[in-house]
Design a protein around this motif. Structure first.
Motif, PDB file in Angstrom:
ATOM      1  N   GLN A  12      21.561  92.789 -20.812  1.00  0.00           N
ATOM      2  CA  GLN A  12      20.885  93.975 -20.296  1.00  0.00           C
ATOM      3  C   GLN A  12      21.230  95.203 -21.142  1.00  0.00           C
ATOM      4  OE1 GLN A  12      22.608  93.327 -16.392  1.00  0.00           O
ATOM      5  NE2 GLN A  12      20.597  92.877 -15.510  1.00  0.00           N
ATOM      6  N   ARG A  59      26.646  86.922 -13.284  1.00  0.00           N
ATOM      7  CA  ARG A  59      26.155  88.306 -13.422  1.00  0.00           C
ATOM      8  C   ARG A  59      26.785  88.997 -14.638  1.00  0.00           C
ATOM      9  NH1 ARG A  59      26.945  88.286  -7.474  1.00  0.00           N
ATOM     10  NH2 ARG A  59      24.865  88.287  -6.483  1.00  0.00           N
ATOM     11  N   GLN A  61      13.549  92.607 -18.588  1.00  0.00           N
ATOM     12  CA  GLN A  61      14.575  93.125 -17.677  1.00  0.00           C
ATOM     13  C   GLN A  61      14.245  92.828 -16.220  1.00  0.00           C
ATOM     14  OE1 GLN A  61      17.677  94.306 -18.634  1.00  0.00           O
ATOM     15  NE2 GLN A  61      16.749  93.300 -20.416  1.00  0.00           N
ATOM     16  N   VAL A  62      12.963  92.779 -15.904  1.00  0.00           N
ATOM     17  CA  VAL A  62      12.584  92.347 -14.551  1.00  0.00           C
ATOM     18  C   VAL A  62      13.044  90.913 -14.327  1.00  0.00           C
ATOM     19  CG1 VAL A  62      10.647  91.824 -13.026  1.00  0.00           C
ATOM     20  CG2 VAL A  62      10.643  93.945 -14.366  1.00  0.00           C
ATOM     21  N   GLU A 112      15.501  89.304 -15.935  1.00  0.00           N
ATOM     22  CA  GLU A 112      16.964  89.218 -15.887  1.00  0.00           C
ATOM     23  C   GLU A 112      17.508  89.769 -14.565  1.00  0.00           C
ATOM     24  OE1 GLU A 112      18.799  90.810 -19.375  1.00  0.00           O
ATOM     25  OE2 GLU A 112      17.755  89.430 -20.732  1.00  0.00           O
ATOM     26  N   TRP A 113      16.821  90.739 -13.999  1.00  0.00           N
ATOM     27  CA  TRP A 113      17.237  91.246 -12.682  1.00  0.00           C
ATOM     28  C   TRP A 113      17.077  90.151 -11.628  1.00  0.00           C
ATOM     29  CZ3 TRP A 113      20.085  94.816 -10.595  1.00  0.00           C
ATOM     30  CH2 TRP A 113      19.964  95.090  -9.230  1.00  0.00           C
ATOM     31  N   ARG A 114      16.007  89.417 -11.711  1.00  0.00           N
ATOM     32  CA  ARG A 114      15.821  88.309 -10.777  1.00  0.00           C
ATOM     33  C   ARG A 114      16.900  87.239 -10.984  1.00  0.00           C
ATOM     34  NH1 ARG A 114      10.009  85.826 -10.971  1.00  0.00           N
ATOM     35  NH2 ARG A 114      11.037  84.496  -9.408  1.00  0.00           N
ATOM     36  N   THR A 134      20.001  88.257  -9.138  1.00  0.00           N
ATOM     37  CA  THR A 134      19.863  88.580  -7.709  1.00  0.00           C
ATOM     38  C   THR A 134      19.286  87.372  -6.955  1.00  0.00           C
ATOM     39  OG1 THR A 134      17.725  89.636  -8.194  1.00  0.00           O
ATOM     40  CG2 THR A 134      19.668  91.070  -8.056  1.00  0.00           C
TER      41      THR A 134
END
Length: 565
Positions: free
Chosen positions: A75, A68, A119-120, A122-124, A127
């Motif tokens: 990010q 992370r 960014q969607v 990278e969020w996945r 997470t």
């Protein structure tokens, strides 16, 4: 160079918005450099398709927080892109170039088109993908799902994002070039650099697409082009700052016959030699680049300087005032003002906190040519000087002075020879001239560059004598010397920011250390003719020598804001 007519660049709103853009570029540069490091050290072991899927899944599952943290700078880099897009638009709105503004708006559109899906993805990655990795590391049946998910996310982040970010960068660059009045896409060094950047990023994106969709294995090529491409992105930040600085600093600085350069003409750097290294002058002359590097902390340095030779003469104040930029004024001594030239050898010149370990640093020779600034109780302290020229004979130190300091915009001269004949005798307050009279020979050769030229022979003496012109303005030799040496702040006018900046130093000079001297030879050039000494009357030159003293740089900052005209 009339000291009373130079305007401040732009309005306060234009200066503020320009500063926002520079801060955005600095943030962009820092987070991209950090992101390069975290990609190699923290992300690559879990994202390199050349590694077995079992190893990648195990790494992500076992080190979720390292994974992370590795993605965090990426990010932030997306956020820095948005900052640049928005601040560029806000700044260009204060200008009259509508075409440049349209390209900036196009840059924002490309920015959003790339960053939102990226960014969607990278969020996945930080997470749900960690859960997928955990399942894959526990059961081989889940490895295929893990690999498919990584390929899917890489398609969004590496392929789509790579192509659209490339168009975003080109739109930014076009907007800045149009704003700076530069025609064409690829002309000049900045255009060629962006062309190289575009090619590297295009090849990187194609290789990534082939790896994801066609099962290519160009891993080494991707690594090479990724490194080259993202380093080029960092270099682009300097190019962008330079282009923005050209437009901002020279936008309204056209008074005084300086072709839009304001007081920068006095400190314009020309390299003393030819060859590739001379290209550094273009970077070091850039006001935009200096505006960006100003976000770095100021380096507190210390040097044990030796054989400081002061050569001082008086010239009419009206003549000297033509050299000072607005709003500075010369310190007037009954119609005359001093010109002071210091030349000395540095010793153990390095960061103050290193203490005795400063000895490992090289120590150049330096010469400072200065005027004394008129005291102003409300703004300017009585110990202020203005360097109309200053020079070093070391390239690294010139780089440091130009990129890390406002108060010392040094020129690079070819050579500075500053040598003493005989051994240095001890000095003390009770016997300042202890030992034989010695001669110091100074030869400064600027080569093909913009630095000053000096040929001087200074002979130590026992006579504390003042010429008639100096005696009319000071009660005795000690008071004249005290006035000349007790100057611990230099000022420079930053018209682009609308401020006067100051640099503070300490040189704890004791009068008992100072040795009187006389000049037997003095030839100077490479400075405004109105500041040159009278070579036919060397007795009017007040000379003295400070054998050794410690110099400390303390801090830099804004002294006061220049009122808008």
């Amino acid at each position: 160079m009339n000291g009373g007519v130079h305007p401040v660049a732009g309005t306060s709103q234009e200066r503020q918005r320009y500063q926002w853009l520079i801060w955005a570029l600095a943030f962009f540069l820092v987070v991209h450099l950090v992101a390069l490091g975290t990609m190699a050290l923290m992300v690559q072991p879990g994202f390199d398709v050349a590694l077995p899927a079992t190893d990648r899944a195990a790494y992500v599952a076992r080190h979720p927080w390292i994974w992370r943290l590795g993605w965090l700078p990426w990010q932030l880099s997306a956020l820095s892109d948005v900052f640049i897009s928005v601040t560029l638009i806000l700044w260009l709105r204060t200008r009259s170039n509508r075409l440049a503004l349209k390209w900036a708006l196009a840059g924002l559109a490309f920015n959003l088109a790339a960053s939102i899906p990226e960014q969607v993805g990278e969020w996945r990655l930080i997470t749900s993908h960690i859960d997928t990795a955990a399942r894959a590391s526990q059961s081989a049946s889940n490895l295929e799902l893990f690999g498919q998910e990584q390929n899917s996310l890489l398609s969004v982040i590496g392929v789509w994002g790579g192509f659209v970010y490339l168009f975003m960068t080109l739109a930014w660059h076009r907007a800045l070039r149009l704003g700076a009045g530069i025609e064409g896409w690829w002309s000049g060094f900045s255009g060629k650099l962006v062309g190289f950047l575009s090619l590297a990023l295009f090849i990187l994106t194609v290789l990534t697409a082939g790896q994801v969709w066609l099962d290519w294995e160009p891993t080494l090529a991707i690594t090479v082009f990724a490194g080259v491409g993202f380093l080029a992105v960092c270099l682009w930040a300097f190019v962008a700052a330079d282009l923005a600085g050209r437009l901002h600093h020279f936008y309204s600085l056209t008074a005084g016959g300086l072709a839009g350069r304001g007081s920068d003409i006095a400190h314009h750097l020309v390299w003393p030699t030819t060859g590739p290294v001379s290209l550094l002058a273009g970077v070091l002359n850039s006001r935009g680049v200096r505006d960006m590097t100003r976000v770095m902390p100021f380096a507190r340095l210390r040097s044990d300087i030796r054989d400081v030779v002061y050569l001082n003469w008086l010239i009419p104040t009206e003549q000297a005032q033509t050299v000072l930029p607005y709003p500075l004024a010369c310190d007037d001594l009954d119609g005359y003002t001093p010109v002071s030239v210091l030349t000395y050898n540095h010793g153990s010149f390095g960061p103050r906190f290193l203490g005795p370990f400063r000895k490992v640093f090289p120590s150049p020779n330096q010469t400072n040519w200065r005027l004394y600034v008129q005291p102003d109780d409300s703004r300017t302290a009585q110990d202020s000087i203005y360097f109309f020229s200053t020079a070093l004979d070391s390239t690294p130190h010139v780089l440091g002075s130009r990129l890390g300091s406002d108060g010392l915009p040094a020129h690079r001269v070819k050579t500075i020879e500053h040598t003493r004949t005989g051994e240095l005798g001890p000095t003390n307050k009770s016997n300042p001239i202890n030992g034989p009279m010695q001669t110091i020979r100074t030869v400064i050769d600027p080569g093909r560059g913009s630095g000053p030229r000096l040929l001087a022979t200074t002979v130590e003496s026992q006579a504390k004598a003042l010429s008639p012109a100096w005696a009319e303005r000071f009660t005795n030799w000690d008071s004249a010397v005290s006035y000349l040496v007790e100057q611990n702040a230099s000022v420079v006018v930053d018209q682009g920011a609308g401020v006067v900046r100051e640099s503070l130093i300490t040189i704890p000079v004791q009068m008992g250390q100072v040795r009187p001297a006389r000049v037997t030879e003095l030839k100077a050039s490479g400075i405004p003719a109105c500041l040159l000494p009278n070579a036919a009357d060397l007795s009017s030159v007040l000379a003295f020598v400070l054998p050794e003293v410690t110099l400390d740089s303390i801090r830099e900052g804004v002294r006061y804001t220049i009122p808008d005209n």
